[in-house]
Write an enzyme that holds these catalytic residues in place. Structure first.
Site, PDB file in Angstrom:
ATOM      1  N   GLU A  89       0.807  -1.198   0.000  1.00 50.57           N
ATOM      2  CA  GLU A  89       0.000   0.000   0.000  1.00 50.57           C
ATOM      3  C   GLU A  89       0.852   1.266   0.000  1.00 50.57           C
ATOM      4  O   GLU A  89       0.580   2.210  -0.730  1.00 50.57           O
ATOM      5  CB  GLU A  89      -0.862  -0.038   1.261  1.00 50.57           C
ATOM      6  N   ASP A  90       1.874   1.273   0.841  1.00 50.07           N
ATOM      7  CA  ASP A  90       2.578   2.536   1.100  1.00 50.07           C
ATOM      8  C   ASP A  90       3.903   2.698   0.381  1.00 50.07           C
ATOM      9  O   ASP A  90       4.437   3.778   0.305  1.00 50.07           O
ATOM     10  CB  ASP A  90       2.900   2.661   2.602  1.00 50.07           C
TER      11      ASP A  90
END
Ligand code: MN
Length: 737
Positions: A89-90
């Site tokens: 996600e990051d």
């Protein structure tokens, strides 16, 4: 390459990781420590340079989440996935593909399951749009997560650990509105899910943390009171523990441990605010847990306890013979303890204890394997599928999901002996839809325990339910009125929606006519111009036919259409709020005719609630709720003054109850809340609003309602407003006068 998990030798293992690996080695000697170390290495690299909202290096978060899971003794794949859970996600450059290559299919699938969807940034011009978009995202993420969980329960366990750590560090989050939203979501969705999965130690931590942010004042109060009274209770408890231990050993029971059982702050708060208990009464109650070596020992221990102290029969439950659907097993008993105070005791084996504390995770710890665990939770998984494919709009979806999760449950059986959990007040219709949508759509009748029952029959715990279907049968719109589970309602609505339009129009017209007639209004007069006047007031309606179609689909009720044509305040003979006051309208059976009756202030009973009468000295009869602590005390002190009474079904008049609402700070909310209460046809008779430090407001509102059903209707309506976090009935306390 020697090992697929080769790490550069210049890399120094941080202390936090060494501790984690030691813990894991101790709990599971066969764990693949190299693989776990490598997962940490990859995650640390991916998150390098990132910090959390708290200012800590980002890697501290996945490490903390993994620690929680290690203590639940989850397997290697779960541990690796937890370390990697935020990398896709990051971070730059990590893809699910890469994880699949390095760690295998399972880990990749788990990481993908917990990864949030990414959304394009939209042009959200105003606050309202921004909020709507946020709700949409939250709902989309939840849908996706539910689906992933349905595939593998471990996804949920990781997600719960993730949420737990986020809650533990929520203090550092700058945006107060966000803190509130996250806490509310935790209370509405994550804590109930943890309960469904039986992971008790995560459930209560989530609840207590959310409680702290949502009601800081009450949290502090309860915490202080608990601390103040602790020493007294501990002395009493230790005495009881001592006695029971000695006796168990004398009888040859292998004791693993006997200890006190802490009560969690949120459960105390719930008992006080929702159930109207007094603080003293809750903490007088001490609780003990006995853990023994074998199942047989459990029953021996039960005999020991019964021999030592007087058991309170109505508080006995054998969840060993009949486990709860999430696998929970224990004997529950309440006795009059050594100092004459009630003492709650749970008796279980070590394995039962692990299941009680760790739920689904314990089954992994006992090496049942993913398939066996998925089997155990087959029911929950089916429900997760249903939820994830729910077509409703986002805010409805979130709201209904939390009702589904939160509402009290009944456990019923299929004829084959499978247990299903349904929301309280469920009917055979709810049952049929839970088993299979097609069963619900073809339902014509039902049997409970072999007896034919009507379709709106409310099921009770332990009922064996059998459904009768016919291939050409069709559901009826009335079912929407009495089904209790949001999922059955949503399936019914979707059926009516796709039904042919002309059928919906015909059905809708008939329902509106019926409603008019029931109010003695002439359809001929009302279905023309008056109906046209309503068109603009109902969403997406341009013709009268559109209105009928909506009614036929079950999206709009005939009652509300008629209300709009003819505001209820003008309708003669209708029972709206009126000025009838409390004296003179208390209508009960069993009272003494010439004696005055009053509602007790401590518990504000209203029609529909179980009540008892207390004959006071010279002040007539006081009506208390049967569950009121004062009434319970009278049962002990002067039972001869208690008389059985019941509300008369034809009672009229309105009764004041006090509500406590917590809302976000928002312009226009005051009007929204009062309109909603007015729409529910209740009078507001007092209101006090005060700001809380965390940009929320706390409202004390007194309203007048006819009975418990009316009150529930009001509670429902108001809690459905956006920005209303909670609404509770409070007894005899703070309500404005
Ligand atoms: Mn995370």
């Amino acid at each position: 390459m020697a090992s697929p998990y080769e790490i550069s030798h210049t890399w120094e293992e941080p202390d936090g990781l060494t501790e984690l690996l030691n813990d894991i080695r101790q709990q599971r000697p066969d764990a693949d420590v190299r693989k776990i170390r490598y997962a940490y290495f990859i995650a640390e690299d991916a998150h390098s340079g990132q910090t959390r909202a708290t200012g800590d290096p980002y890697i501290t978060h996945p490490l903390a989440v993994t620690n929680i899971l290690a203590h639940l003794r989850m397997d290697d794949d779960t541990i690796c996935a937890a370390l990697l859970h935020d990398t896709v996600e990051d971070c730059k450059g990590i893809t699910t593909e890469k994880i699949r290559e390095d760690f295998g299919e399972e880990v990749a699938m788990l990481v993908e399951g917990v990864t949030k969807l990414s959304f394009k940034t939209l042009d959200e011009n105003n606050e309202r749009q921004k909020k709507a978009a946020e709700t949409d995202r939250a709902a989309e993420n939840l849908r996706k997560m539910l689906l992933a969980m349905a595939k593998d329960v471990r996804v949920m366990v990781i997600k719960l650990a993730d949420r737990l750590h986020n809650m533990q560090t929520l203090e550092g989050h700058k945006d107060p509105a966000k803190r509130i939203r996250i806490s509310q979501e935790t209370l509405d969705i994550f804590a109930p899910l943890a309960a469904r999965l039986g992971i008790w130690q995560v459930k209560w931590q989530l609840e207590d943390l959310a409680f702290k942010f949502l009601h800081p004042k009450e949290y502090k109060e309860i915490q202080d009171m608990v601390v103040k009274t602790r020493t007294d209770r501990e002395a009493e408890l230790n005495e009881a523990i001592h006695i029971v231990k000695d006796e168990l050993i004398k009888r040859g029971v292998k004791v693993v441990e006997v200890q006190g059982r802490p009560k969690h702050l949120f459960s105390i708060f719930n008992k006080i605010v929702i159930h109207g208990f007094r603080f003293e009464d809750i903490l007088d109650l001490i609780a003990m847990r006995i853990v023994v070596a074998s199942k047989d020992d459990c029953y021996v221990a039960l005999g020991v306890v019964n021999g030592l102290w007087v058991p309170m029969q109505e508080h006995f439950a054998d969840y060993i013979a009949r486990p709860k659907p999430n696998g929970y097993q224990s004997l529950h008993i309440k006795v009059i303890g050594p100092r004459g105070e009630p003492l709650e005791i749970q008796i279980r084996t070590k394995e039962m204890h692990d299941v009680a504390e760790m739920g689904v995770a314990a089954h992994y710890a006992y090496k049942e394997g993913a398939n066996a665990v998925d089997q155990r939770f087959a029911n929950l998984r089916q429900q997760l599928f249903d939820w994830s494919s729910d077509y409703r709009t986002s805010s409805d979806f979130l709201r209904n999901l939390s009702t589904d999760l939160f509402s009290e449950q009944v456990f019923v059986f299929t004829p084959k002996g499978e247990v299903l959990d349904l929301p309280k007040n469920s009917t055979p219709v709810d049952f049929a839809f839970r088993v299979h949508t097609n069963l619900g759509l073809r339902l014509v009748g039902a049997k409970v325990g072999g007896q034919i029952v009507p379709l709106d029959h409310q099921l009770k715990n332990g009922d064996i339910v059998e459904v009768i279907t016919r291939s050409n049968a069709q559901p009826s719109l009335d079912w929407l009125q009495f089904t209790a589970s949001p999922s059955a309602k949503s399936k019914l609505r979707s059926y009516f929606r796709t039904r042919r339009r002309d059928e919906n129009v015909a059905q809708g017209k008939e329902l509106v006519e019926r409603e008019l007639k029931s109010r003695k209004l002439d359809p001929k007069l009302y279905l023309g111009e008056k109906l046209t006047g309503v068109i603009g007031q109902i969403k997406d309606c341009r013709t009268s036919e559109d209105i009928f179609a909506k009614v036929g689909e079950g999206l709009v009720s005939a009652i509300s259409v008629v209300d709009k044509m003819r505001p209820p305040t003008q309708t003669k003979g209708e029972r709206g709020p009126n000025k009838a006051r409390e004296t003179g309208v208390l209508s009960v059976v069993g009272g003494l005719d010439s004696v005055s009756m009053r509602r007790a202030k401590c518990c504000d009973p209203i029609p529909g609630e179980d009540v008892v009468g207390y004959v006071t000295r010279g002040r007539g009869i006081m009506i208390h709720r049967a569950a009121c602590t004062n009434a319970l005390a009278y049962e002990q002190s002067d039972p001869e003054r208690l008389i059985p009474i019941d509300w008369k079904p034809d009672g009229s008049g309105v009764f004041r109850v006090n509500l406590k609402i917590v809302t976000l700070e928002r312009q226009g909310l005051l009007a929204d809340v009062s309109n909603m209460i007015a729409e529910a046809r209740a009078n507001i008779v007092g209101m006090k609003v005060r700001p809380l430090p965390n940009t929320t407001f706390e409202w004390d509102i007194s309203v007048e309602v006819r009975d418990i059903e009316h009150l529930n209707f009001v509670l429902n309506k108001v809690s459905n407003l956006s920005d209303v976090f909670s609404i509770l009935r409070v007894h005899g306390r703070t309500g404005s006068r």
